[in-house]
Design a protein around this motif. Structure first.
Motif, PDB file in Angstrom:
ATOM      1  N   LEU A  93     -10.138  -4.577   9.916  1.00  0.00           N
ATOM      2  CA  LEU A  93      -8.926  -3.942   9.411  1.00  0.00           C
ATOM      3  C   LEU A  93      -8.310  -4.858   8.365  1.00  0.00           C
ATOM      4  O   LEU A  93      -8.274  -6.084   8.551  1.00  0.00           O
ATOM      5  N   ILE A  94      -7.857  -4.278   7.258  1.00  0.00           N
ATOM      6  CA  ILE A  94      -7.206  -5.078   6.228  1.00  0.00           C
ATOM      7  C   ILE A  94      -5.784  -4.591   6.030  1.00  0.00           C
ATOM      8  O   ILE A  94      -5.453  -3.442   6.328  1.00  0.00           O
ATOM      9  N   ASN A  95      -4.976  -5.484   5.502  1.00  0.00           N
ATOM     10  CA  ASN A  95      -3.591  -5.165   5.207  1.00  0.00           C
ATOM     11  C   ASN A  95      -3.561  -4.082   4.139  1.00  0.00           C
ATOM     12  O   ASN A  95      -4.295  -4.153   3.151  1.00  0.00           O
ATOM     13  N   GLU A  96      -2.719  -3.085   4.328  1.00  0.00           N
ATOM     14  CA  GLU A  96      -2.677  -1.945   3.407  1.00  0.00           C
ATOM     15  C   GLU A  96      -2.370  -2.365   1.973  1.00  0.00           C
ATOM     16  O   GLU A  96      -2.871  -1.774   1.026  1.00  0.00           O
ATOM     17  N   LYS A  97      -1.569  -3.419   1.802  1.00  0.00           N
ATOM     18  CA  LYS A  97      -1.221  -3.854   0.451  1.00  0.00           C
ATOM     19  C   LYS A  97      -2.415  -4.482  -0.278  1.00  0.00           C
ATOM     20  O   LYS A  97      -2.405  -4.597  -1.492  1.00  0.00           O
ATOM     21  N   ASP A  98      -3.457  -4.844   0.461  1.00  0.00           N
ATOM     22  CA  ASP A  98      -4.626  -5.496  -0.132  1.00  0.00           C
ATOM     23  C   ASP A  98      -5.805  -4.552  -0.337  1.00  0.00           C
ATOM     24  O   ASP A  98      -6.900  -4.995  -0.662  1.00  0.00           O
ATOM     25  N   PHE A  99      -5.613  -3.252  -0.138  1.00  0.00           N
ATOM     26  CA  PHE A  99      -6.731  -2.314  -0.248  1.00  0.00           C
ATOM     27  C   PHE A  99      -7.382  -2.352  -1.620  1.00  0.00           C
ATOM     28  O   PHE A  99      -8.613  -2.398  -1.739  1.00  0.00           O
TER      29      PHE A  99
END
Length: 74
Positions: free
Chosen positions: A60-66
């Motif tokens: 899972l990645i941070n949404e701001k880093d997509f």
């Protein structure tokens, strides 16, 4: 009075900064294979992108880093 205003301002900035939650979204499902997950973890780490592994092993990645993740890992 001026000292109280400055203190209030500093405390407000600290509380606002600490209260921001990170939203994580699935980047790679655990069902896609261990090799792909290991490669993704290495690339995300090298690109200094914040990620976590959930209980199932999905990345899972941070949404701001997509957008950043798409550029480095696609």
């Amino acid at each position: 009075m001026k000292k109280i205003l400055i203190l209030f301002t500093v405390i407000s900035f600290i509380l606002v900064g600490c209260s921001q939650e990170k939203g994580y979204s699935v980047w790679i499902e655990s069902s896609q294979g261990l090799v792909l997950i290991d490669t993704a973890k290495e690339r995300l780490t090298n690109a200094k992108i914040d990620f976590i592994l959930d209980d199932n092993g999905s990345v899972l990645i941070n949404e701001k880093d997509f957008d950043k993740a798409v550029l480095c890992c696609s």
